[in-house]
Design an enzyme around this catalytic site. Structure first.
Site, PDB file in Angstrom:
ATOM      1  N   CYS A 123      70.490  26.750  39.547  1.00  0.00           N
ATOM      2  CA  CYS A 123      71.293  25.879  38.700  1.00  0.00           C
ATOM      3  C   CYS A 123      72.410  25.305  39.550  1.00  0.00           C
ATOM      4  O   CYS A 123      73.104  26.057  40.246  1.00  0.00           O
ATOM      5  CB  CYS A 123      71.867  26.675  37.521  1.00  0.00           C
ATOM      6  SG  CYS A 123      72.852  25.670  36.396  1.00  0.00           S
ATOM      7  N   TYR A 124      72.559  23.999  39.521  1.00  0.00           N
ATOM      8  CA  TYR A 124      73.626  23.393  40.302  1.00  0.00           C
ATOM      9  C   TYR A 124      74.085  22.081  39.696  1.00  0.00           C
ATOM     10  O   TYR A 124      73.397  21.466  38.897  1.00  0.00           O
ATOM     11  CB  TYR A 124      73.207  23.199  41.760  1.00  0.00           C
ATOM     12  CG  TYR A 124      71.862  22.557  41.962  1.00  0.00           C
ATOM     13  CD1 TYR A 124      71.731  21.183  42.041  1.00  0.00           C
ATOM     14  CD2 TYR A 124      70.705  23.333  42.089  1.00  0.00           C
ATOM     15  CE1 TYR A 124      70.500  20.591  42.233  1.00  0.00           C
ATOM     16  CE2 TYR A 124      69.466  22.744  42.280  1.00  0.00           C
ATOM     17  CZ  TYR A 124      69.375  21.374  42.349  1.00  0.00           C
ATOM     18  OH  TYR A 124      68.152  20.796  42.530  1.00  0.00           O
TER      19      TYR A 124
END
Length: 139
Positions: free
Chosen positions: A109-110
């Site tokens: 997740c970014y």
């Protein structure tokens, strides 16, 4: 040389692709979903309500595509979650757990610079089709 079948998956329950790509491709038992936004299939626009509504809709759309590919949330092995704002991480996790209840898939997740259509979230998925058995190794 052995032929490999590449099946193109389209769910009429999910929004049509907005660019030259397919909703998903299946090769052998692997299911590769393109990035999914929180779009309404009828309006082809992002749902209203910000990150919560978009996350929930994106995950529903993912479910429809997985179903069309002969898979399910339980068969997801890897997700990539791209956020417009990493501050939404906790909110996304709360909604994510409504769809992925146990034996969670691997995930990245970014925060990204910008998402298509001004979206708050986009999720890519890799899954397997068919009957997958989960075993847990703790070494």
């Amino acid at each position: 040389m052995t032929s490999i079948i590449r099946r193109i998956i389209t769910s009429i329950k999910a929004p049509k692709p907005a660019a030259p790509y397919n909703q998903a491709i299946v090769v052998d038992n692997f299911v590769f979903l393109s990035g999914v936004l929180g779009m309404d299939k009828d309006t082809m626009k992002l749902v209203e309500g910000g990150i919560r509504a978009e996350t929930r809709q994106a995950l529903k759309n993912i479910g429809y595509i997985l179903e069309a590919a002969g898979s399910s949330y339980e068969n997801v092995i890897k997700n990539t979650v791209m956020l417009n704002d990493i501050k939404d991480y906790g909110t996304v996790n709360d909604i994510y757990k409504e769809f992925f209840k146990k034996d969670f898939p691997a995930r990245s997740c970014y925060q990204v610079g910008k998402l298509p259509l001004g979206a708050n979230i986009e999720i890519e998925v890799i899954a397997v089709a068919g009957n997958a058995k989960t075993i847990q190794l703790k070494l």
